[in-house]
Design a protein around this motif. Sequence first.
Motif, PDB file in Angstrom:
ATOM      1  N   ILE A   1       0.833  -1.209   0.000  1.00  0.00           N
ATOM      2  CA  ILE A   1       0.000   0.000   0.000  1.00  0.00           C
ATOM      3  C   ILE A   1       0.866   1.257   0.000  1.00  0.00           C
ATOM      4  CG2 ILE A   1      -1.612   1.366   1.400  1.00  0.00           C
ATOM      5  CD1 ILE A   1      -2.933  -1.291   2.222  1.00  0.00           C
ATOM      6  N   GLY A   2       1.862   1.308   0.869  1.00  0.00           N
ATOM      7  CA  GLY A   2       2.729   2.479   0.935  1.00  0.00           C
ATOM      8  C   GLY A   2       3.647   2.595  -0.261  1.00  0.00           C
ATOM      9  N   GLY A   3       4.199   1.460  -0.696  1.00  0.00           N
ATOM     10  CA  GLY A   3       5.122   1.483  -1.824  1.00  0.00           C
ATOM     11  C   GLY A   3       4.448   1.857  -3.125  1.00  0.00           C
ATOM     12  N   THR A   4       3.235   1.366  -3.329  1.00  0.00           N
ATOM     13  CA  THR A   4       2.504   1.677  -4.562  1.00  0.00           C
ATOM     14  C   THR A   4       2.095   3.138  -4.607  1.00  0.00           C
ATOM     15  OG1 THR A   4       1.643  -0.577  -4.674  1.00  0.00           O
ATOM     16  CG2 THR A   4       0.484   1.104  -5.949  1.00  0.00           C
ATOM     17  N   ALA A   5       1.629   3.657  -3.480  1.00  0.00           N
ATOM     18  CA  ALA A   5       1.104   5.020  -3.454  1.00  0.00           C
ATOM     19  C   ALA A   5       2.190   6.077  -3.285  1.00  0.00           C
ATOM     20  CB  ALA A   5       0.078   5.162  -2.333  1.00  0.00           C
ATOM     21  N   GLN A   6       3.226   5.758  -2.496  1.00  0.00           N
ATOM     22  CA  GLN A   6       4.218   6.769  -2.144  1.00  0.00           C
ATOM     23  C   GLN A   6       5.640   6.421  -2.564  1.00  0.00           C
ATOM     24  OE1 GLN A   6       3.599   7.402   2.159  1.00  0.00           O
ATOM     25  NE2 GLN A   6       2.420   9.204   1.587  1.00  0.00           N
TER      26      GLN A   6
ATOM     27  N   GLN B   1      -0.966  15.987  14.382  1.00  0.00           N
ATOM     28  CA  GLN B   1      -0.082  15.582  15.477  1.00  0.00           C
ATOM     29  C   GLN B   1       1.300  15.158  14.982  1.00  0.00           C
ATOM     30  OE1 GLN B   1      -1.814  12.976  18.575  1.00  0.00           O
ATOM     31  NE2 GLN B   1      -3.800  13.368  17.638  1.00  0.00           N
ATOM     32  N   VAL B   2       1.350  14.463  13.822  1.00  0.00           N
ATOM     33  CA  VAL B   2       2.654  13.991  13.335  1.00  0.00           C
ATOM     34  C   VAL B   2       3.407  15.089  12.594  1.00  0.00           C
ATOM     35  CG1 VAL B   2       1.873  11.606  13.226  1.00  0.00           C
ATOM     36  CG2 VAL B   2       1.700  13.027  11.183  1.00  0.00           C
ATOM     37  N   GLY B   3       2.675  16.062  12.031  1.00  0.00           N
ATOM     38  CA  GLY B   3       3.301  17.254  11.462  1.00  0.00           C
ATOM     39  C   GLY B   3       4.217  17.059  10.279  1.00  0.00           C
ATOM     40  N   GLY B   4       3.657  17.100   9.079  1.00  0.00           N
ATOM     41  CA  GLY B   4       4.463  17.116   7.862  1.00  0.00           C
ATOM     42  C   GLY B   4       4.811  15.728   7.348  1.00  0.00           C
ATOM     43  N   LYS B   5       5.386  15.703   6.137  1.00  0.00           N
ATOM     44  CA  LYS B   5       5.703  14.450   5.460  1.00  0.00           C
ATOM     45  C   LYS B   5       6.694  13.592   6.241  1.00  0.00           C
ATOM     46  CE  LYS B   5       3.113  15.377   1.890  1.00  0.00           C
ATOM     47  NZ  LYS B   5       1.862  14.620   1.697  1.00  0.00           N
ATOM     48  N   MET B   6       7.614  14.230   6.957  1.00  0.00           N
ATOM     49  CA  MET B   6       8.604  13.471   7.713  1.00  0.00           C
ATOM     50  C   MET B   6       7.961  12.724   8.884  1.00  0.00           C
ATOM     51  SD  MET B   6      11.298  13.832   6.040  1.00  0.00           S
ATOM     52  CE  MET B   6      12.456  13.075   7.174  1.00  0.00           C
ATOM     53  N   GLY B   7       6.723  13.079   9.172  1.00  0.00           N
ATOM     54  CA  GLY B   7       6.025  12.428  10.268  1.00  0.00           C
ATOM     55  C   GLY B   7       5.343  11.135   9.885  1.00  0.00           C
ATOM     56  N   ALA B   8       5.498  10.683   8.634  1.00  0.00           N
ATOM     57  CA  ALA B   8       4.843   9.460   8.177  1.00  0.00           C
ATOM     58  C   ALA B   8       5.244   8.252   9.012  1.00  0.00           C
ATOM     59  CB  ALA B   8       5.158   9.208   6.699  1.00  0.00           C
ATOM     60  N   LYS B   9       6.477   8.284   9.557  1.00  0.00           N
ATOM     61  CA  LYS B   9       6.939   7.162  10.375  1.00  0.00           C
ATOM     62  C   LYS B   9       6.659   7.375  11.854  1.00  0.00           C
ATOM     63  CE  LYS B   9       9.946   4.244   7.825  1.00  0.00           C
ATOM     64  NZ  LYS B   9      10.953   3.185   8.039  1.00  0.00           N
TER      65      LYS B   9
ATOM     66  N   PHE C   1      -5.811   3.571   6.126  1.00  0.00           N
ATOM     67  CA  PHE C   1      -6.003   4.741   6.982  1.00  0.00           C
ATOM     68  C   PHE C   1      -4.684   5.480   7.169  1.00  0.00           C
ATOM     69  CE2 PHE C   1      -5.702   6.661  11.214  1.00  0.00           C
ATOM     70  CZ  PHE C   1      -6.757   7.554  11.171  1.00  0.00           C
ATOM     71  N   LYS C   2      -3.631   4.745   7.429  1.00  0.00           N
ATOM     72  CA  LYS C   2      -2.316   5.360   7.634  1.00  0.00           C
ATOM     73  C   LYS C   2      -1.872   6.124   6.381  1.00  0.00           C
ATOM     74  CE  LYS C   2       2.375   4.294   9.193  1.00  0.00           C
ATOM     75  NZ  LYS C   2       3.307   3.251   9.693  1.00  0.00           N
ATOM     76  N   LEU C   3      -2.154   5.571   5.217  1.00  0.00           N
ATOM     77  CA  LEU C   3      -1.813   6.261   3.969  1.00  0.00           C
ATOM     78  C   LEU C   3      -2.539   7.581   3.845  1.00  0.00           C
ATOM     79  CD1 LEU C   3      -0.417   6.297   1.201  1.00  0.00           C
ATOM     80  CD2 LEU C   3      -2.355   4.972   0.312  1.00  0.00           C
ATOM     81  N   GLU C   4      -3.821   7.596   4.214  1.00  0.00           N
ATOM     82  CA  GLU C   4      -4.588   8.840   4.148  1.00  0.00           C
ATOM     83  C   GLU C   4      -4.002   9.891   5.091  1.00  0.00           C
ATOM     84  OE1 GLU C   4      -7.098   9.814   2.077  1.00  0.00           O
ATOM     85  OE2 GLU C   4      -6.384   8.007   1.074  1.00  0.00           O
ATOM     86  N   VAL C   5      -3.578   9.446   6.269  1.00  0.00           N
ATOM     87  CA  VAL C   5      -2.942  10.378   7.211  1.00  0.00           C
ATOM     88  C   VAL C   5      -1.647  10.917   6.628  1.00  0.00           C
ATOM     89  CG1 VAL C   5      -1.894  10.632   9.493  1.00  0.00           C
ATOM     90  CG2 VAL C   5      -3.989   9.271   9.227  1.00  0.00           C
ATOM     91  N   ALA C   6      -0.828  10.032   6.055  1.00  0.00           N
ATOM     92  CA  ALA C   6       0.453  10.438   5.471  1.00  0.00           C
ATOM     93  C   ALA C   6       0.252  11.433   4.332  1.00  0.00           C
ATOM     94  CB  ALA C   6       1.216   9.218   4.987  1.00  0.00           C
ATOM     95  N   ARG C   7      -0.779  11.227   3.544  1.00  0.00           N
ATOM     96  CA  ARG C   7      -1.053  12.149   2.430  1.00  0.00           C
ATOM     97  C   ARG C   7      -1.551  13.512   2.925  1.00  0.00           C
ATOM     98  NH1 ARG C   7      -4.261   7.919  -1.595  1.00  0.00           N
ATOM     99  NH2 ARG C   7      -2.462   7.409  -2.921  1.00  0.00           N
ATOM    100  N   THR C   8      -2.210  13.496   4.072  1.00  0.00           N
ATOM    101  CA  THR C   8      -2.777  14.743   4.604  1.00  0.00           C
ATOM    102  C   THR C   8      -1.750  15.547   5.388  1.00  0.00           C
ATOM    103  OG1 THR C   8      -4.932  13.643   4.781  1.00  0.00           O
ATOM    104  CG2 THR C   8      -4.642  15.689   6.035  1.00  0.00           C
ATOM    105  N   ALA C   9      -0.789  14.839   5.996  1.00  0.00           N
ATOM    106  CA  ALA C   9       0.204  15.515   6.869  1.00  0.00           C
ATOM    107  C   ALA C   9       1.049  16.519   6.084  1.00  0.00           C
ATOM    108  CB  ALA C   9       1.089  14.460   7.501  1.00  0.00           C
TER     109      ALA C   9
END
Length: 213
Positions: free
Chosen positions: A82-87, A125-133, A205-213
């Motif tokens: 999911i993460g590799g395909t989208a991001q 809460q995670v703040g920005g793209k670097m917060g994906a992890k 769900f995690k992907l949607e959060v990562a895209r929104t951050a």
Amino acid sequence: MSKFAEWVVSAFESLTPDRSGIFSDAHAQSMSDWRVKQQAMVTGSGAAAAAIPVAHLATMSADVVFLMNRMSVCAYGIGAIIGGTAQSRDFLEEEDFPNILAVWAGDDDVDNMLTSKMVVDIAAQVGGKMGAKLIGKTIAVAGGVMLGKELSAKVSAKVALKFASKLAAKAAGGFIPFVGAAIGGGINLWFITSIADAADRYYRFKLEVARTA
């Protein structure tokens, strides 16, 4: 908590899946191929372990440990796809599998977090793209999934109960000649399919959060 429940929780907590290796292996595969591969592995193991009545009691322990390991590999592999395909990047975290176990076991606190209305809140809460992890860790803390490096008492109890109910049926079924193997393989198939479904929901769900951050 019973000795069996303690063993189940301890076995899960002792897993050390190679997330980088799983990502490398899985991210370019199709979702259906990955799921079928995992299903075939555990179904074959479960059938073989329950093939001989009475003797199956001695082989069940190794089969369950193998099943637990494949459940974690399967779950992280779904995240890799999911993460590799989208991001085109690895956003797997140590806290992901405990969170997925909580979803799988029916923990309401985590289940209620995986909704569209929570995407923006967690992204903030995670703040920005670097917060994906940090998404998995944020969910684990907010949902009360872990206490330090261990599963929390509430999640441990739910996971152990779900395992116990199915493994009891597996142990009983193993006493039935010829049928035991089908029961053992079928129960393992249920485990891997249900954890895959939980992982799919969690990582989307995690992907949607990562895209929104």
